[in-house]
Design a protein around this motif. Sequence first.
Motif, PDB file in Angstrom:
ATOM      1  N   ARG A   6       0.832  -1.207   0.000  1.00 50.03           N
ATOM      2  CA  ARG A   6       0.000   0.000   0.000  1.00 50.03           C
ATOM      3  C   ARG A   6       0.869   1.260   0.000  1.00 50.03           C
ATOM      4  N   VAL A  54      -3.775   9.770   4.613  1.00 51.24           N
ATOM      5  CA  VAL A  54      -4.620   8.580   4.699  1.00 51.24           C
ATOM      6  C   VAL A  54      -4.645   8.140   6.159  1.00 51.24           C
ATOM      7  N   TYR A  58      -6.094   2.318   6.785  1.00 52.54           N
ATOM      8  CA  TYR A  58      -5.923   2.050   5.359  1.00 52.54           C
ATOM      9  C   TYR A  58      -4.567   1.377   5.107  1.00 52.54           C
ATOM     10  N   THR A  63      -9.247  -1.146   5.942  1.00 53.99           N
ATOM     11  CA  THR A  63     -10.250  -0.517   5.099  1.00 53.99           C
ATOM     12  C   THR A  63      -9.629  -0.265   3.728  1.00 53.99           C
ATOM     13  N   ASP A  64     -10.472  -0.247   2.712  1.00 56.76           N
ATOM     14  CA  ASP A  64      -9.977   0.019   1.364  1.00 56.76           C
ATOM     15  C   ASP A  64     -10.168   1.472   0.943  1.00 56.76           C
ATOM     16  N   THR A  65     -10.784   2.266   1.798  1.00 59.67           N
ATOM     17  CA  THR A  65     -10.971   3.682   1.513  1.00 59.67           C
ATOM     18  C   THR A  65      -9.939   4.448   2.332  1.00 59.67           C
ATOM     19  N   PRO A  66      -9.019   5.156   1.666  1.00 56.37           N
ATOM     20  CA  PRO A  66      -7.898   5.778   2.378  1.00 56.37           C
ATOM     21  C   PRO A  66      -8.266   6.689   3.551  1.00 56.37           C
ATOM     22  N   GLU A  73     -15.861   2.049   8.159  1.00 57.31           N
ATOM     23  CA  GLU A  73     -16.158   0.906   7.289  1.00 57.31           C
ATOM     24  C   GLU A  73     -17.347   0.112   7.837  1.00 57.31           C
TER      25      GLU A  73
END
Length: 140
Positions: A6, A54, A58, A63-66, A73
Motif C-alpha cells: 500500500r 490517509v 488504510y 479498510t480500502d478507503t484511504p 467501514e
Amino acid sequence: MTTFERIKKLARDHGESIKKLSTDLGFGESTIYKWKEQEPKGKDLAKVADHFNVTTDYLLGRTDTPQFTRKDERDVQKILEEMTEGLNNKNELAFLKNGGEEIDEDDAELLRASLENVIRQSKLLAKQKFTPKKYRKNQD
C-alpha cells in the motif's frame, strides 16, 4: 495488499520513491523496505499516513478507503445492510421491475454496489464538512 504494498502504491501515485520517502520522513533509507517482513512501529506508520493524508487503518489493510477508519467501514456496511433489507422486503421499497416482478441477481448486485458508493461518498463529504479546520490534515 500488505502494508508495504500500500505504501509503495501511494508513493508511486505521488511520484516518490520508497527510498526518498524514507529519508524525507526521517527514517533510514531501508526502513520502509524492512516492512515487507516485519510490522512497522505505530509512530512510524502514523508519519507515513500523515504524509499521504490517509488513515493508518488504510495502510494496515483494515479498510480500502484511504480516509476511512475501521469504524467508518463498519458504519457503511451497517447502513448498506439496512438499506438492502428494505429493498428485499416486498412490503417496503423492493427490488422490483415494472409489473411487480423481482429483479435478477445481477441487477440487484449492481444496485447494491451503487448504493454502497453513494453511502461512501456521503460519509466522505460529511467528514469534510463537519471536521473542524484545526483537526484537518490539509488545512485550507
